[in-house]
Design an enzyme around this catalytic site. Structure first.
Site, PDB file in Angstrom:
ATOM      1  N   GLU A 205     -10.867  -5.726  -4.929  1.00 55.39           N
ATOM      2  CA  GLU A 205     -10.654  -5.946  -6.364  1.00 55.39           C
ATOM      3  C   GLU A 205      -9.342  -6.697  -6.534  1.00 55.39           C
ATOM      4  O   GLU A 205      -8.354  -6.357  -5.878  1.00 55.39           O
ATOM      5  CB  GLU A 205     -10.582  -4.616  -7.118  1.00 55.39           C
ATOM      6  CG  GLU A 205     -10.541  -4.846  -8.622  1.00 55.39           C
ATOM      7  CD  GLU A 205     -10.559  -3.550  -9.448  1.00 55.39           C
ATOM      8  OE1 GLU A 205     -10.480  -2.452  -8.880  1.00 55.39           O
ATOM      9  OE2 GLU A 205     -10.647  -3.670 -10.667  1.00 55.39           O
TER      10      GLU A 205
ATOM     11  N   GLY B  13      -2.160   1.886  -6.512  1.00 55.05           N
ATOM     12  CA  GLY B  13      -2.271   3.311  -6.214  1.00 55.05           C
ATOM     13  C   GLY B  13      -3.456   3.621  -5.320  1.00 55.05           C
ATOM     14  O   GLY B  13      -3.321   4.271  -4.292  1.00 55.05           O
TER      15      GLY B  13
ATOM     16  N   GLU C  16     -11.396   2.346  -5.913  1.00 56.60           N
ATOM     17  CA  GLU C  16     -12.621   3.143  -6.040  1.00 56.60           C
ATOM     18  C   GLU C  16     -13.831   2.596  -5.293  1.00 56.60           C
ATOM     19  O   GLU C  16     -14.972   2.827  -5.714  1.00 56.60           O
ATOM     20  CB  GLU C  16     -12.960   3.269  -7.537  1.00 56.60           C
ATOM     21  CG  GLU C  16     -13.444   1.969  -8.224  1.00 56.60           C
ATOM     22  CD  GLU C  16     -12.363   1.146  -8.917  1.00 56.60           C
ATOM     23  OE1 GLU C  16     -11.181   1.304  -8.563  1.00 56.60           O
ATOM     24  OE2 GLU C  16     -12.716   0.346  -9.805  1.00 56.60           O
TER      25      GLU C  16
ATOM     26  N   GLU D 297     -10.041   7.764  -9.301  1.00 61.17           N
ATOM     27  CA  GLU D 297     -10.917   6.959  -8.432  1.00 61.17           C
ATOM     28  C   GLU D 297     -12.299   7.594  -8.334  1.00 61.17           C
ATOM     29  O   GLU D 297     -13.314   6.899  -8.359  1.00 61.17           O
ATOM     30  CB  GLU D 297     -10.301   6.776  -7.041  1.00 61.17           C
ATOM     31  CG  GLU D 297      -8.884   6.198  -7.025  1.00 61.17           C
ATOM     32  CD  GLU D 297      -8.682   4.943  -7.859  1.00 61.17           C
ATOM     33  OE1 GLU D 297      -9.637   4.155  -8.009  1.00 61.17           O
ATOM     34  OE2 GLU D 297      -7.548   4.747  -8.370  1.00 61.17           O
TER      35      GLU D 297
ATOM     36  N   HIS E  24     -14.383   6.823 -11.360  1.00 63.87           N
ATOM     37  CA  HIS E  24     -14.899   5.452 -11.369  1.00 63.87           C
ATOM     38  C   HIS E  24     -16.316   5.382 -10.798  1.00 63.87           C
ATOM     39  O   HIS E  24     -17.020   4.398 -11.039  1.00 63.87           O
ATOM     40  CB  HIS E  24     -14.009   4.544 -10.517  1.00 63.87           C
ATOM     41  CG  HIS E  24     -12.905   3.849 -11.256  1.00 63.87           C
ATOM     42  ND1 HIS E  24     -13.085   3.236 -12.479  1.00 63.87           N
ATOM     43  CD2 HIS E  24     -11.599   3.632 -10.924  1.00 63.87           C
ATOM     44  CE1 HIS E  24     -11.936   2.672 -12.864  1.00 63.87           C
ATOM     45  NE2 HIS E  24     -11.022   2.910 -11.944  1.00 63.87           N
TER      46      HIS E  24
ATOM     47  N   GLU F 227     -11.305   0.630 -16.757  1.00 63.22           N
ATOM     48  CA  GLU F 227      -9.983   1.228 -16.536  1.00 63.22           C
ATOM     49  C   GLU F 227      -9.518   2.084 -17.718  1.00 63.22           C
ATOM     50  O   GLU F 227      -9.018   3.193 -17.521  1.00 63.22           O
ATOM     51  CB  GLU F 227      -8.954   0.153 -16.192  1.00 63.22           C
ATOM     52  CG  GLU F 227      -9.226  -0.567 -14.867  1.00 63.22           C
ATOM     53  CD  GLU F 227      -9.327   0.362 -13.671  1.00 63.22           C
ATOM     54  OE1 GLU F 227      -8.967   1.546 -13.771  1.00 63.22           O
ATOM     55  OE2 GLU F 227      -9.800  -0.106 -12.600  1.00 63.22           O
TER      56      GLU F 227
HETATM   57  N1  TRP Z   1      -9.325  -0.333  -9.576  1.00 64.63           N
HETATM   58  C1  TRP Z   1      -8.076   0.179  -9.080  1.00 64.63           C
HETATM   59  C2  TRP Z   1      -7.732   1.407  -9.913  1.00 64.63           C
HETATM   60  O1  TRP Z   1      -8.515   1.971 -10.518  1.00 64.63           O
HETATM   61  C3  TRP Z   1      -6.989  -0.842  -9.212  1.00 64.63           C
HETATM   62  C4  TRP Z   1      -6.580  -1.576  -7.980  1.00 64.63           C
HETATM   63  C5  TRP Z   1      -6.411  -1.076  -6.744  1.00 64.63           C
HETATM   64  C6  TRP Z   1      -6.198  -2.941  -7.879  1.00 64.63           C
HETATM   65  N2  TRP Z   1      -5.948  -2.036  -5.918  1.00 64.63           N
HETATM   66  C7  TRP Z   1      -5.806  -3.182  -6.564  1.00 64.63           C
HETATM   67  C8  TRP Z   1      -6.122  -3.978  -8.777  1.00 64.63           C
HETATM   68  C9  TRP Z   1      -5.351  -4.425  -6.144  1.00 64.63           C
HETATM   69  C10 TRP Z   1      -5.674  -5.227  -8.364  1.00 64.63           C
HETATM   70  C11 TRP Z   1      -5.305  -5.451  -7.063  1.00 64.63           C
HETATM   71  O2  TRP Z   1      -6.661   1.853 -10.067  1.00 64.63           O
HETATM   72 ZN    ZN Z   2      -9.009   2.473 -12.133  1.00 61.88          ZN
END
Ligand code: TRP
Ligand code: ZN
Length: 885
Positions: free
Chosen positions: A127, A267, A270, A304, A307, A326
């Site tokens: 992502e 952080g 998912e 996560e 999600h 989100e």
């Molecule tokens: N979808 C992840 C979340 O829910 C967000 C995320 C994790 C992300 N790693 C990333 C977004 C790297 C951009 C780039 O928190």
């Molecule tokens: Zn998220």
């Protein structure tokens, strides 16, 4: 790094894909100096896009194309077009397969996007647009495919081979290699793909779902961390149960895995059935992680996991809809954390964070709507606005429809859109259809940026016994738009009588009085609500629970705020009354400092906090929150022009006044709680968090006295406590104290004890980076030379430079511009190897408009220096150019 000028992408240009991918079959051959990726894509023309066979344009970056076969025919260099971002081929029929082989270099991937190595382990982060760095693909969330993944790697170095879904086969290979095949039956966009290969151990458990299916749960970590997984596992099981009970959502695969990695840009992620986490969001045990870290682990594990439905089963059509998953998922994890701990305290913490950081973003050059209309680099839009304000917007729908109506809406949303890639409008439509509601005007929250202001005035008619509240809403101009239309603002309120009791509420025109707390919807630019049968002049309690993300103002005097602090039936508003009182008092001190006067603090703040401190019936976590003065960052946010020095001086003066005047009461509370801490083994649960929170804030005030008995208590706590919450607080208190010898000794002992635990060393860096004593920048620069520091590791950068620029405002904003120069140098360096982290570290400089003209000039000069420093990533380019626009 880009080679073309980054270009703006618009929501209005959205078009469905020309081709669809039905099945994706991947084989990874992992080696030490390169990896090979073979992809077989089973594709067809998207019938929605009409007849004809347009060229097939696949995304791909930093890939070395070794072979391409279309419908089983090998293509020569003349049969396709290749640029550094796309591969274009010409299909000959509506259904076909495309096979490619590419060579990539995870071993040198420092951007931590795509396939990369964290330590000795291979892992992925796809992502938002990382999958295109793994293979040629239609890397967009509305292209959903099933995936089969085979991973082949050296058995000895990488005994564990993981991907999404269920394991279906594995076996030995040649040359000491082995392989495993995973199959994910659920269609998913490529951003949810994951792969892990490494020497990992796991903690195992099971979860029995609401329909009695047994799911295997595994948390994979490096062997030395196997003793730090229990809290995450417990949190996972609680999350799974909570989602069944609260949203009726059951887990769908036979296995759910979490992998902890040390090098991670955010952080956690998912990925379907295989969540990949920053180790800081998984590992927690009493000796090494604070209460705050335990709560963060619980919240991120839940986030996560949630999600799986809000994001994976129902995903986003395009990245403009990011808040669809989100905002909703943050709303869900907040509800979970509120249920697991103290709901009021959770709300207070969320709101304090939103007001400080999201409000600042909404007032700055990167301000954007919850659903933005354009972006250059999507990675820049994983923002407080999309996440936190997005959650507030979902929360307002919950408030407007009620818990039952909201649940009906979410049930319909999940049922109607399971397996689809949808939009925020689809979410709203499900909420409307399930409730017969009209949210047309409400939807402006998704399209208009900026924090609305809500000014409230009152008038009481003693003869008619009516009380009127007039609401005036407005929204400041943001870079995207000058004129804003009125929002739907749900205001939960109550009216207090002179004894502090809640009055029955009846609006003019209503037959009977209803509850003593209710929600009214402000929908017009100016609107008056009149309550009848109000026997005496009431005191309003407005925006209870922070029912809308707005800046509310009402002309309360300080005695009224003290009254609300004592009597409001809404716990959140009791805290907020205290914050408003503190803000008034602090702003007065700031003005005195600016005028060169001696500082004199309104003693009512002391009186108010003394009664909070002596109220044994109050939740101790509430007492701790109420004792916390608004932070310097918040005081900056609410200033027209932030005077860094005056804010710091005023707040420190107020802290000292409180410490001196409340010394006895703080000391009693400290000692009682410390005694209990000594007698109780560490438990990660709300009442224990509360006890330690009060103990620790008391200690930080007490140390301002500089008394030897406080120093002795701090050293005792540092030396003998069994948990990181107490130990780290004692360390922080020493670091901010004038006791140089004890400070140096404690820092050295701590570093020696924890030198092998990178997450604990992060805490050690942060505590020092956050110290507001003079000489902050020099300390940070010296710490960059420490053997435990590593600029390639995002957690280290956040712990040291992030804490310095974000929390040590007096040092970062040094009048000579040294802090700005330091940050700009850092951003230029980070831009060269990790654009996402570079762009995030840049945020403090983008707030230049908040400061005096001398600082503005210095900050702008650094932004300009970054702009002209050479080849910028699209991430840094977007933030710098918007900041200077
Ligand atoms: N979808 C992840 C979340 O829910 C967000 C995320 C994790 C992300 N790693 C990333 C977004 C790297 C951009 C780039 O928190
Ligand atoms: Zn998220």
């Amino acid at each position: 790094m880009r080679t073309e000028q980054p270009k703006m992408i618009y929501l209005k240009d959205y078009q469905a894909p020309d081709y669809l991918i039905e099945e994706t079959h991947l084989t990874f051959e992992l080696f030490e100096d390169h990896s090979l990726v073979h992809a077989q894509l089973v594709m067809r023309r998207n019938p929605e896009r009409g007849a004809g066979l347009p060229p097939l344009v696949l995304d791909g970056q930093q890939l070395e194309l070794l072979s391409v076969n279309l419908a089983d025919q090998a293509l020569g260099a003349d049969d396709y077009q290749l640029t550094d971002s796309h591969l274009t081929v010409q299909p000959k029929s509506a259904s076909f397969t495309l096979d490619t082989t590419v060579k990539i270099h995870p071993e040198t991937n420092t951007a931590l996007e795509g396939l990369y190595k964290s330590g000795s382990m291979f892992c992925t982060q796809c992502e938002a647009e990382g999958f295109r760095k793994i293979t040629y693909y239609l890397d967009r969330p509305d292209v959903m495919s099933t995936f089969t993944t085979t991973v082949i790697a050296e058995q000895h170095r990488y005994p564990i081979l993981l991907s999404n879904g269920n394991p279906i086969a594995s076996g030995p290979g040649e040359d000491g290699r082995h392989w495993a095949t995973w199959e994910d039956p659920f269609k998913k966009p490529a951003y949810l793909f994951a792969l892990v290969a490494g020497d990992l151990w796991c903690v195992e458990d099971t979860f029995t779902t609401m329909t009695d299916r047994v799911v295997a749960l595994r948390i994979y970590v490096e062997p030395e961390n196997i003793d730090k997984c229990q809290h995450a596992m417990t949190s996972l099981k609680k999350s799974m149960r909570w989602d069944e009970e609260t949203y009726g959502r059951e887990y769908d695969l036979d296995i759910f895995m979490i992998v902890a990695v040390n090098d991670f840009n955010m952080g956690a992620m998912e990925n379907k059935g295989l969540n990949i986490f920053n180790s800081s969001a998984v590992l927690a045990r009493a000796e090494t992680a604070t209460d705050a870290a335990h709560q963060r682990v619980e919240a991120i594990v839940a986030h996560e996991y949630f999600h799986n439905w809000s994001g994976n089963r129902v995903t986003c059509r395009d990245w403009f809809q990011l808040s669809l998953k989100e905002g909703f998922t943050v709303f869900r994890d907040s509800g979970f954390s509120a249920d697991m701990n103290s709901a009021t305290v959770k709300r207070i913490q969320d709101v304090a964070y939103l007001r400080t950081h999201q409000f600042a973003e909404d007032a700055g050059p990167m301000a954007h709507a919850v659903r933005p209309d354009s972006f250059i680099e999507i990675s820049n839009f994983y923002t407080l606005t999309v996440y936190e304000k997005g959650s507030e917007v979902v929360g307002m729908i919950h408030t407007l429809l009620g818990a039952e109506g909201f649940r009906k809406g979410s049930d319909l949303y999940f049922e109607r859109h399971d397996g689809q890639a949808v939009t925020c409008d689809d979410f709203i439509k499900a909420m409307e259809d399930a409730n017969g509601a009209d949210l047309t005007q409400f939807k402006r929250w998704y399209s208009q940026a900026g924090t609305p202001r809500l000014a409230v005035s009152e008038s009481y008619d003693a003869v008619a016994k009516t009380y009127s509240l007039t609401f005036r809403q407005s929204c400041p101009e943001t870079p995207d738009k000058a004129e804003k239309l009125p929002f739907v603002i749900p205001v939960e309120l109550g009216l207090l009588d002179a004894k502090g009791s809640s009055m029955a509420l009846r609006l003019a025109g209503e037959a009977t009085a209803g509850a003593t707390s209710r929600v009214i919807s402000v929908t017009e630019a100016e609107q008056t609500f009149t309550f009848v049968d109000i026997p005496e002049q009431p005191l309003p309690s407005l925006l209870r629970g922070f029912s809308a993300p707005v800046k509310l103002s009402f002309p309360y005097n300080r005695d009224q705020l003290m009254f609300l602090m004592q009597h409001d039936s809404d716990g959140f508003n009791r805290w907020d009354a205290g914050q408003q009182l503190s803000v008034q008092v602090l702003q007065e001190l700031i003005a005195q400092h600016q005028q060169g006067q001696a500082l004199h603090m309104d003693q009512r703040l002391i009186t108010a906090l003394r009664s909070v401190l002596s109220d044994e019936s109050l939740d101790q976590a509430m007492v701790a929150e109420m004792l916390s003065l608004p932070g310097e960052a918040y005081l900056t946010e609410i200033s027209e022009v932030a005077d860094v020095d005056a804010i710091h001086a005023a707040r420190e003066f107020a802290r000292k006044q409180l410490a001196d005047n409340l010394h006895e009461a703080l000391w009693l509370r400290y000692q009682a709680n410390r005694e209990l801490s000594k007698q109780t083994p560490y438990v990660a649960a709300a009442e224990h968090f509360a006890r330690r929170a009060l103990q620790n804030i008391a200690l930080s005030y007490l140390m301002l006295s500089g008394k030897p008995e406080v120093l002795a208590a701090t050293l005792e706590q540092f030396d003998t406590s069994d948990n990181m919450t107490e130990r780290l607080t004692a360390l922080a208190v020493l670091v901010n104290s004038p006791f140089e010898a004890e400070k140096a000794q404690a820092l050295a002992v701590f570093a020696e004890n924890f030198k092998d635990n990178p997450l604990v060393m992060d805490q050690w860096f942060s505590v020092q980076a956050g110290s507001t004593l003079p000489g902050g920048l020099a300390r940070v620069k010296a710490l960059m030379e420490h053997p435990a520091f590593n600029i390639k590791n995002p957690n280290k950068v956040r712990a040291l430079m992030g804490a310095f620029a974000g929390q040590n405002l007096i040092n970062f904003h040094a009048a000579d511009g040294s802090g700005y120069r330091f940050l700009a140098d850092l951003v230029i360096e980070l831009n060269g190897f990790n654009p996402q982290i570079a762009s995030r570290q840049l945020a403090p400089l983008t707030r230049w408009r908040k400061y005096d003209s001398a600082r503005q000039a210095l900050m702008r000069a650094e932004l300009e220096r970054i702009r002209s420093s050479g080849e910028l990533s699209s991430d840094v380019f977007e933030v710098v150019s918007k900041s200077l626009a």
